[in-house]
Scaffold this motif. Structure first.
Motif, short mmCIF file in Angstrom:
data_model
loop_
_atom_site.label_atom_id
_atom_site.label_comp_id
_atom_site.label_asym_id
_atom_site.label_seq_id
_atom_site.Cartn_x
_atom_site.Cartn_y
_atom_site.Cartn_z
N ILE A 191 -9.07 5.31 -7.98
CA ILE A 191 -8.01 4.38 -7.56
C ILE A 191 -7.61 4.65 -6.12
CG2 ILE A 191 -5.58 3.77 -7.93
CD1 ILE A 191 -6.12 4.18 -10.96
N LEU A 192 -7.44 5.93 -5.77
CA LEU A 192 -7.06 6.27 -4.39
C LEU A 192 -8.14 5.89 -3.39
CD1 LEU A 192 -5.28 9.70 -4.92
CD2 LEU A 192 -4.23 7.51 -4.33
N LEU A 193 -9.40 6.07 -3.76
CA LEU A 193 -10.50 5.65 -2.88
C LEU A 193 -10.49 4.15 -2.66
CD1 LEU A 193 -13.67 7.77 -3.71
CD2 LEU A 193 -12.61 7.43 -1.50
N CYS A 194 -10.20 3.38 -3.71
CA CYS A 194 -10.15 1.92 -3.57
C CYS A 194 -8.96 1.49 -2.70
CB CYS A 194 -10.05 1.26 -4.94
SG CYS A 194 -11.57 1.42 -5.90
N LEU A 195 -7.86 2.21 -2.76
CA LEU A 195 -6.68 1.86 -1.98
C LEU A 195 -6.73 2.36 -0.54
CD1 LEU A 195 -3.83 2.50 -4.57
CD2 LEU A 195 -4.69 0.30 -3.76
N LEU A 196 -7.64 3.25 -0.24
CA LEU A 196 -7.71 3.88 1.08
C LEU A 196 -7.79 2.90 2.24
CD1 LEU A 196 -7.66 6.75 2.20
CD2 LEU A 196 -10.13 6.71 2.17
#
Length: 187
Positions: A33-38
């Motif tokens: 999720i954090l990688l997608c939001l980066l």
């Protein structure tokens, strides 16, 4: 002699502990999720020194490594048949209960970072370190004085030595102007 034999027999009667993979599934989901939001959370900056100075570079490398290493454990859990006997809610509660100290520390750090603009560096750091000392049952006069001494040294190094100043604090704006200036400079 027979008591020694009985003690060793009791040690072998223990059941082997079951491996818990729930935390790896949670970490993998959060890291993805954090990688997608980066790209949405990190702005691009114009620089002539290279792409590696972009703010998202370090976080993307760290999150990618986290995804790779947790994926290894997730694949291992699939091979061990973890999904066949996996109760999602029970596994989540077991995972959270075994990592409660880390979760409490993470929440406290989040509160600390957000309290810097309200309470100031000195008061926020002192509250944060004493709370962590209290949680770890180390809060006594020696550790409190060590924490206070370290905080004073950090203030002297960064504010006086390096001349690094944080923005003005909301709490100090409630003080009279002359006191507010002193508090913003040294607290």
């Amino acid at each position: 002699m027979s008591s020694l034999v009985n003690n060793t027999d009791n040690d072998t009667d223990e059941l082997p502990q079951e491996k818990r993979y729930g935390i790896y599934w949670c970490i993998l989901a959060l890291a993805l999720i954090l990688l997608c939001l980066l790209p949405f959370q990190t702005p691009l900056i114009n620089t002539q020194r290279g792409w590696f100075l972009q703010p998202m570079f370090g976080s993307s490398v760290g999150l990618s490594l986290l995804v790779i290493f947790t994926s290894v454990r997730v694949i291992q859990s699939i091979k061990d048949g973890f999904l066949k006997r996996w109760n999602v809610i029970e596994s989540l509660f077991e995972t959270l209960s075994s990592y409660r100290t880390a979760l409490i520390s993470a929440v406290l750090f989040f509160v600390y970072i957000n309290s810097l603009s309200v309470l100031g560096f000195t008061l926020s750091t002192l509250l944060f370190t004493t709370t962590l000392l209290w949680l770890s049952r180390l809060l006594d006069r020696t550790w409190f004085l060590a924490s206070l001494g370290t905080l004073i040294e950090m203030i002297l190094i960064f504010r006086v030595g390096v001349s690094l100043w944080l923005p003005d604090v909301w709490l100090y704006s409630l003080l009279p102007d002359s006191w507010s200036d002193i508090a913003n400079q040294y607290l």
